[in-house]
Design a protein around this motif. Structure first.
Motif, PDB file in Angstrom:
ATOM      1  N   PRO A   3      41.466  36.094  78.702  1.00 58.31           N
ATOM      2  CA  PRO A   3      40.747  37.168  78.876  1.00 58.31           C
ATOM      3  C   PRO A   3      41.421  38.475  79.405  1.00 58.31           C
ATOM      4  CG  PRO A   3      40.617  35.784  80.716  1.00 58.31           C
ATOM      5  CD  PRO A   3      41.246  34.873  79.879  1.00 58.31           C
ATOM      6  N   LYS A   4      42.711  38.158  79.725  1.00 60.32           N
ATOM      7  CA  LYS A   4      43.745  39.472  79.780  1.00 60.32           C
ATOM      8  C   LYS A   4      44.710  39.719  78.487  1.00 60.32           C
ATOM      9  CE  LYS A   4      43.631  39.015  84.849  1.00 60.32           C
ATOM     10  NZ  LYS A   4      42.886  40.062  85.232  1.00 60.32           N
ATOM     11  N   ASP A   5      44.387  38.964  77.649  1.00 64.91           N
ATOM     12  CA  ASP A   5      45.311  39.115  76.352  1.00 64.91           C
ATOM     13  C   ASP A   5      46.498  38.982  76.490  1.00 64.91           C
ATOM     14  OD1 ASP A   5      44.551  39.415  73.500  1.00 64.91           O
ATOM     15  OD2 ASP A   5      44.857  41.751  73.709  1.00 64.91           O
ATOM     16  N   LEU A   6      46.974  38.021  77.047  1.00 60.42           N
ATOM     17  CA  LEU A   6      48.323  37.732  77.431  1.00 60.42           C
ATOM     18  C   LEU A   6      49.169  37.213  76.208  1.00 60.42           C
ATOM     19  CD1 LEU A   6      48.072  35.866  80.894  1.00 60.42           C
ATOM     20  CD2 LEU A   6      48.523  38.369  80.576  1.00 60.42           C
ATOM     21  N   ASN A   7      48.468  36.590  75.193  1.00 59.82           N
ATOM     22  CA  ASN A   7      49.183  35.781  74.088  1.00 59.82           C
ATOM     23  C   ASN A   7      48.699  36.251  72.881  1.00 59.82           C
ATOM     24  OD1 ASN A   7      51.022  34.162  75.730  1.00 59.82           O
ATOM     25  ND2 ASN A   7      49.416  33.135  76.523  1.00 59.82           N
ATOM     26  N   SER A   8      48.228  37.492  72.666  1.00 61.95           N
ATOM     27  CA  SER A   8      47.824  38.077  71.366  1.00 61.95           C
ATOM     28  C   SER A   8      49.066  38.169  70.435  1.00 61.95           C
ATOM     29  CB  SER A   8      47.100  39.455  71.549  1.00 61.95           C
ATOM     30  OG  SER A   8      47.841  40.300  71.998  1.00 61.95           O
ATOM     31  N   HIS A   9      50.114  38.244  70.982  1.00 61.91           N
ATOM     32  CA  HIS A   9      51.405  38.318  70.126  1.00 61.91           C
ATOM     33  C   HIS A   9      51.744  37.076  69.466  1.00 61.91           C
ATOM     34  CE1 HIS A   9      52.876  36.890  73.833  1.00 61.91           C
ATOM     35  NE2 HIS A   9      53.853  36.441  73.101  1.00 61.91           N
ATOM     36  N   VAL A  10      51.207  35.802  69.925  1.00 57.92           N
ATOM     37  CA  VAL A  10      51.371  34.614  69.262  1.00 57.92           C
ATOM     38  C   VAL A  10      50.431  34.195  68.209  1.00 57.92           C
ATOM     39  CG1 VAL A  10      53.075  33.923  70.905  1.00 57.92           C
ATOM     40  CG2 VAL A  10      50.753  33.258  71.197  1.00 57.92           C
ATOM     41  N   GLN A  11      49.080  34.897  68.186  1.00 57.75           N
ATOM     42  CA  GLN A  11      48.014  34.523  67.037  1.00 57.75           C
ATOM     43  C   GLN A  11      48.746  35.017  65.576  1.00 57.75           C
ATOM     44  OE1 GLN A  11      44.828  36.996  67.808  1.00 57.75           O
ATOM     45  NE2 GLN A  11      43.466  35.550  66.195  1.00 57.75           N
ATOM     46  N   VAL A  12      48.876  33.664  65.174  1.00 58.08           N
ATOM     47  CA  VAL A  12      49.419  33.787  63.641  1.00 58.08           C
ATOM     48  C   VAL A  12      48.345  33.418  62.730  1.00 58.08           C
ATOM     49  CG1 VAL A  12      50.962  33.026  62.175  1.00 58.08           C
ATOM     50  CG2 VAL A  12      51.750  33.305  64.543  1.00 58.08           C
ATOM     51  N   LEU A  13      48.120  34.314  61.881  1.00 52.84           N
ATOM     52  CA  LEU A  13      47.044  33.996  60.706  1.00 52.84           C
ATOM     53  C   LEU A  13      47.926  33.813  59.385  1.00 52.84           C
ATOM     54  CD1 LEU A  13      44.636  36.604  61.417  1.00 52.84           C
ATOM     55  CD2 LEU A  13      44.362  34.298  62.055  1.00 52.84           C
ATOM     56  N   TYR A  14      47.090  32.944  58.567  1.00 55.40           N
ATOM     57  CA  TYR A  14      47.770  32.669  57.290  1.00 55.40           C
ATOM     58  C   TYR A  14      48.298  33.724  56.456  1.00 55.40           C
ATOM     59  CZ  TYR A  14      47.897  30.313  52.481  1.00 55.40           C
ATOM     60  OH  TYR A  14      48.426  29.973  51.398  1.00 55.40           O
ATOM     61  N   GLU A  15      47.651  34.857  56.600  1.00 48.65           N
ATOM     62  CA  GLU A  15      47.799  36.270  55.886  1.00 48.65           C
ATOM     63  C   GLU A  15      49.068  36.816  56.250  1.00 48.65           C
ATOM     64  OE1 GLU A  15      44.870  35.955  57.177  1.00 48.65           O
ATOM     65  OE2 GLU A  15      43.610  34.836  55.282  1.00 48.65           O
ATOM     66  N   GLU A  16      49.569  36.654  57.431  1.00 47.71           N
ATOM     67  CA  GLU A  16      50.367  37.212  58.312  1.00 47.71           C
ATOM     68  C   GLU A  16      51.763  36.442  57.878  1.00 47.71           C
ATOM     69  OE1 GLU A  16      48.348  39.085  62.272  1.00 47.71           O
ATOM     70  OE2 GLU A  16      49.264  37.026  62.340  1.00 47.71           O
ATOM     71  N   VAL A  17      51.663  35.121  57.323  1.00 44.39           N
ATOM     72  CA  VAL A  17      52.750  34.494  57.229  1.00 44.39           C
ATOM     73  C   VAL A  17      53.176  34.190  55.684  1.00 44.39           C
ATOM     74  CG1 VAL A  17      53.859  32.251  57.571  1.00 44.39           C
ATOM     75  CG2 VAL A  17      52.435  33.059  59.354  1.00 44.39           C
ATOM     76  N   LEU A  18      52.228  33.936  54.806  1.00 43.50           N
ATOM     77  CA  LEU A  18      52.269  33.788  53.467  1.00 43.50           C
ATOM     78  C   LEU A  18      51.457  34.819  52.750  1.00 43.50           C
ATOM     79  CD1 LEU A  18      51.793  29.952  53.558  1.00 43.50           C
ATOM     80  CD2 LEU A  18      54.135  31.291  53.261  1.00 43.50           C
ATOM     81  N   GLY A  19      51.968  35.328  51.642  1.00 41.84           N
ATOM     82  CA  GLY A  19      51.406  36.127  50.701  1.00 41.84           C
ATOM     83  C   GLY A  19      52.053  36.383  49.439  1.00 41.84           C
ATOM     84  N   GLU A  20      51.308  36.301  48.432  1.00 45.30           N
ATOM     85  CA  GLU A  20      51.545  36.299  46.955  1.00 45.30           C
ATOM     86  C   GLU A  20      51.636  37.726  46.421  1.00 45.30           C
ATOM     87  OE1 GLU A  20      50.723  31.741  45.278  1.00 45.30           O
ATOM     88  OE2 GLU A  20      49.161  33.338  45.087  1.00 45.30           O
TER      89      GLU A  20
END
Length: 134
Positions: free
Chosen positions: A14-31
């Protein structure tokens, strides 16, 4: 410190402590344009990435979450204990002692510097400014 009796299972950050570790597919892989794989391969890679990420996180959570929560609880308890019983009393003692030093320092400073400042003030107080008409 009182903790809530009920854990919010829907909003676990609720205090958004770990939003920096939220990794989505589009942020890692892209063609980039011009280098696209077959659509089925791209969908399969997405499912493989997301599934393995989620499964690995859950396995690590099952194995490590409770012991690490215990360790971090002990760590923060020790930190609180240290601050309550060591840091705060030391700082209070330091402030009391430094105030005594301040009184002595102020007396020495006044004894040495005040006569010089008073003499300079008297010398410069006799300066008169006059305007000369040309």
């Amino acid at each position: 410190m009182s903790e809530p009796d009920i854990v919010d299972m829907a909003h676990r950050d609720p205090k958004d402590l770990n939003s920096h570790v939220q990794v989505l597919y589009e942020e890692v892989l892209g063609e980039p344009e011009g280098s696209h794989s077959i659509d089925g391969v791209w969908r399969c890679a997405f499912k493989c990435f997301s599934g393995s990420r989620d499964l690995c996180y859950r396995i690590l959570s099952v194995l490590c979450a409770v012991p690490l929560a215990f360790c971090w609880g002990c760590e923060f308890a020790a930190l609180s204990f240290y601050h309550i019983w060591c840091v705060t009393p030391f700082l209070k003692m330091y402030v009391i002692n430094i105030n005594s030093c301040k009184v002595v320092y102020r007396a020495c400073y006044s004894a040495c510097c005040d006569p010089c400042f008073e003499s300079c003030g008297r010398v410069f107080s006799d300066i008169r400014m006059t305007k000369i008409n040309a």
